[in-house]
Design a protein around this motif. Structure first.
Motif, PDB file in Angstrom:
ATOM      1  N   PRO A 133      42.957  33.340  60.031  1.00 10.74           N
ATOM      2  CA  PRO A 133      42.084  32.754  59.032  1.00 10.74           C
ATOM      3  C   PRO A 133      41.616  33.187  57.841  1.00 10.74           C
ATOM      4  N   ASN A 134      41.549  31.979  56.917  1.00  5.01           N
ATOM      5  CA  ASN A 134      40.628  32.370  56.129  1.00  5.01           C
ATOM      6  C   ASN A 134      39.223  32.144  56.287  1.00  5.01           C
ATOM      7  N   ILE A 135      39.338  30.373  57.008  1.00  3.43           N
ATOM      8  CA  ILE A 135      38.232  29.957  57.097  1.00  3.43           C
ATOM      9  C   ILE A 135      38.158  30.046  59.313  1.00  3.43           C
ATOM     10  N   LEU A 136      36.829  29.963  59.401  1.00  7.17           N
ATOM     11  CA  LEU A 136      37.067  29.643  61.004  1.00  7.17           C
ATOM     12  C   LEU A 136      35.873  28.746  60.755  1.00  7.17           C
ATOM     13  N   LEU A 137      36.499  27.286  61.334  1.00  7.69           N
ATOM     14  CA  LEU A 137      35.642  25.944  61.427  1.00  7.69           C
ATOM     15  C   LEU A 137      34.905  25.757  62.591  1.00  7.69           C
ATOM     16  N   ARG A 138      33.513  25.982  63.060  1.00 10.96           N
ATOM     17  CA  ARG A 138      32.962  25.177  64.040  1.00 10.96           C
ATOM     18  C   ARG A 138      32.786  23.882  63.948  1.00 10.96           C
ATOM     19  N   THR A 139      33.472  23.329  64.770  1.00 13.15           N
ATOM     20  CA  THR A 139      33.557  21.931  65.202  1.00 13.15           C
ATOM     21  C   THR A 139      32.467  21.894  66.626  1.00 13.15           C
ATOM     22  N   PRO A 140      32.264  20.044  66.570  1.00 14.68           N
ATOM     23  CA  PRO A 140      31.247  19.794  67.620  1.00 14.68           C
ATOM     24  C   PRO A 140      31.840  19.769  68.763  1.00 14.68           C
ATOM     25  N   PRO A 141      30.492  19.700  69.666  1.00 14.96           N
ATOM     26  CA  PRO A 141      31.457  20.007  71.146  1.00 14.96           C
ATOM     27  C   PRO A 141      31.817  18.757  71.350  1.00 14.96           C
ATOM     28  N   GLY A 142      33.181  19.004  72.184  1.00 10.70           N
ATOM     29  CA  GLY A 142      33.741  18.042  72.672  1.00 10.70           C
ATOM     30  C   GLY A 142      34.958  17.551  72.199  1.00 10.70           C
ATOM     31  N   THR A 143      35.051  18.140  70.837  1.00 10.47           N
ATOM     32  CA  THR A 143      36.704  18.189  69.877  1.00 10.47           C
ATOM     33  C   THR A 143      38.006  18.611  70.553  1.00 10.47           C
TER      34      THR A 143
ATOM     35  N   GLY B 249      33.312  19.593  60.210  1.00 10.10           N
ATOM     36  CA  GLY B 249      32.751  20.763  61.068  1.00 10.10           C
ATOM     37  C   GLY B 249      31.970  21.650  59.497  1.00 10.10           C
ATOM     38  N   VAL B 250      31.401  23.471  60.537  1.00  9.03           N
ATOM     39  CA  VAL B 250      30.768  23.639  59.462  1.00  9.03           C
ATOM     40  C   VAL B 250      31.722  25.224  59.286  1.00  9.03           C
ATOM     41  N   VAL B 251      31.956  25.587  58.008  1.00  9.95           N
ATOM     42  CA  VAL B 251      32.289  27.021  57.719  1.00  9.95           C
ATOM     43  C   VAL B 251      31.593  28.382  58.688  1.00  9.95           C
ATOM     44  N   GLU B 252      32.225  28.629  59.982  1.00  9.68           N
ATOM     45  CA  GLU B 252      31.323  29.336  60.567  1.00  9.68           C
ATOM     46  C   GLU B 252      31.150  31.064  59.970  1.00  9.68           C
ATOM     47  N   ARG B 253      32.787  31.464  60.065  1.00  7.45           N
ATOM     48  CA  ARG B 253      33.098  32.786  59.542  1.00  7.45           C
ATOM     49  C   ARG B 253      34.344  32.582  58.007  1.00  7.45           C
ATOM     50  N   LEU B 254      34.318  33.482  57.040  1.00  6.49           N
ATOM     51  CA  LEU B 254      35.254  33.401  55.935  1.00  6.49           C
ATOM     52  C   LEU B 254      35.783  34.774  55.811  1.00  6.49           C
ATOM     53  N   TRP B 255      37.344  34.741  55.824  1.00  4.04           N
ATOM     54  CA  TRP B 255      38.254  35.985  55.432  1.00  4.04           C
ATOM     55  C   TRP B 255      38.900  35.996  54.621  1.00  4.04           C
ATOM     56  N   ARG B 256      38.531  37.654  53.923  1.00  2.36           N
ATOM     57  CA  ARG B 256      39.363  37.879  52.930  1.00  2.36           C
ATOM     58  C   ARG B 256      40.493  39.092  53.686  1.00  2.36           C
TER      59      ARG B 256
ATOM     60  N   SER C  75      54.669  36.243  44.997  1.00  2.24           N
ATOM     61  CA  SER C  75      53.544  35.777  45.552  1.00  2.24           C
ATOM     62  C   SER C  75      53.463  37.126  47.123  1.00  2.24           C
ATOM     63  N   HIS C  76      52.411  37.131  46.789  1.00  2.00           N
ATOM     64  CA  HIS C  76      52.037  38.281  48.284  1.00  2.00           C
ATOM     65  C   HIS C  76      51.568  37.560  49.648  1.00  2.00           C
ATOM     66  N   PHE C  77      51.655  36.129  49.401  1.00  2.00           N
ATOM     67  CA  PHE C  77      51.222  34.783  50.893  1.00  2.00           C
ATOM     68  C   PHE C  77      53.546  34.427  51.508  1.00  2.00           C
ATOM     69  N   ASP C  78      52.799  33.992  52.601  1.00  2.00           N
ATOM     70  CA  ASP C  78      53.529  33.664  52.938  1.00  2.00           C
ATOM     71  C   ASP C  78      54.456  32.858  52.919  1.00  2.00           C
ATOM     72  N   GLN C  79      53.510  31.710  53.180  1.00  2.00           N
ATOM     73  CA  GLN C  79      53.643  30.544  53.221  1.00  2.00           C
ATOM     74  C   GLN C  79      52.526  29.592  51.928  1.00  2.00           C
ATOM     75  N   LEU C  80      51.566  29.177  52.306  1.00  2.00           N
ATOM     76  CA  LEU C  80      49.992  28.197  51.696  1.00  2.00           C
ATOM     77  C   LEU C  80      49.228  29.420  51.564  1.00  2.00           C
ATOM     78  N   PRO C  81      48.350  28.813  50.235  1.00  2.00           N
ATOM     79  CA  PRO C  81      47.054  29.862  50.160  1.00  2.00           C
ATOM     80  C   PRO C  81      45.963  29.648  50.712  1.00  2.00           C
ATOM     81  N   VAL C  82      45.546  29.544  51.848  1.00  2.00           N
ATOM     82  CA  VAL C  82      44.347  28.985  52.158  1.00  2.00           C
ATOM     83  C   VAL C  82      44.826  28.503  53.676  1.00  2.00           C
TER      84      VAL C  82
ATOM     85  N   GLU D 247      39.852  35.564  66.606  1.00  2.00           N
ATOM     86  CA  GLU D 247      40.353  34.562  65.278  1.00  2.00           C
ATOM     87  C   GLU D 247      40.906  35.751  64.609  1.00  2.00           C
ATOM     88  N   ARG D 248      41.010  36.960  65.017  1.00  2.00           N
ATOM     89  CA  ARG D 248      41.433  37.930  63.766  1.00  2.00           C
ATOM     90  C   ARG D 248      42.999  38.250  64.038  1.00  2.00           C
TER      91      ARG D 248
END
Length: 236
Positions: A147-157, A6-13, A113-120, A142-143
């Motif tokens: 997520p930190n990363i929204l990944l654009r996956t190929p059609p049919g995934t 996939g391709v990184v479509e959006r990044l969130w912090r 740590s402020h994280f509930d679970q894992l970092p990403v 996605e809000r």
């Protein structure tokens, strides 16, 4: 041979835990996660952090998701935004009035740590599109899943393809590497109202029925680097 998944479509912090986040075009990532992510939290007088749930570490504080936060290029002192998107001049005073609690204020992460679970957290568009189709009565983006990363996956995934990646490592152009470990167990935060998204309890009911209440892939950072919108993610 590495497979491009996939391709990184959006990044969130999310500079202040449990508030709305900021979209980025690129961000550094290291052992802790995305630079500045959940670096701050709303902490009460008992040392518990504002969240959508009550646990030993977290205290439910309704309304945080209606607020926003951003760091920009700074990691010291986030801006807190009110429900209308306006910058708050005095975050601590605002939070005490907004939450009607005299013992709260912004706190930078220290030994706990402020994280509930894992970092990403990574979510694919294939899975997000499935949620939209499965819950046509809800407004879904996605809000809701933070997520930190929204990944654009190929059609049919297929949806929930993230499950196949658990236990594997992925690499990005900068040399950053992520090791996928497990998925998130979802709570009421996914259904809560936030600006532009009304309360939607049906989302959690569908996830519980169809996928054991789990959604995304949580990762550790096995090599630091940069995450950039448009970069390809290669599964090793």
């Amino acid at each position: 041979m590495a497979e491009i998944v996939g391709v990184v479509e959006r990044l969130w912090r999310y500079p202040v835990k449990s508030t709305a986040g900021e979209r980025l075009s690129e961000v550094a990532v290291d052992d802790r996660g995305l630079a500045g992510d959940r670096l701050y939290a709303v902490r009460d007088g008992e040392g518990r952090f504002g969240s959508g749930k009550n646990t030993r570490r977290f205290r439910r504080m309704d309304g945080l998701l209606r607020l926003g936060s951003r760091l920009g290029r700074r990691l010291d002192g986030p801006e807190l935004l009110d429900p209308l998107g306006r910058t708050v001049a005095d975050p601590d005073a605002f939070l005490r009035a907004y939450l009607q609690r005299e013992d709260v204020g912004l706190a930078r992460e220290d030994a706990v740590s402020h994280f509930d679970q894992l970092p990403v957290s990574l979510l694919t568009t294939a899975t997000l599109d499935w949620v939209r189709e499965a819950v046509p009565t809800a407004l879904v983006d996605e809000r809701r899943f933070r997520p930190n990363i929204l990944l654009r996956t190929p059609p049919g995934t297929r949806p929930f393809v993230e499950d196949d990646w658990l236990g594997r490592e992925a690499a990005l152009k900068s040399g950053a590497r992520l090791r996928f470990v497990r998925s998130s167990e979802r709570c009421v935060m996914a259904t809560a109202a936030q600006p532009g998204l009304p309360h939607a309890p049906e989302i959690l009911r569908v996830l519980a029925k169809e996928h054991d209440n789990r959604l995304d892939a949580l990762a550790m950072v096995s090599a630091p680097g940069l995450l950039r919108v448009g970069d390809r993610l290669r599964l090793l």
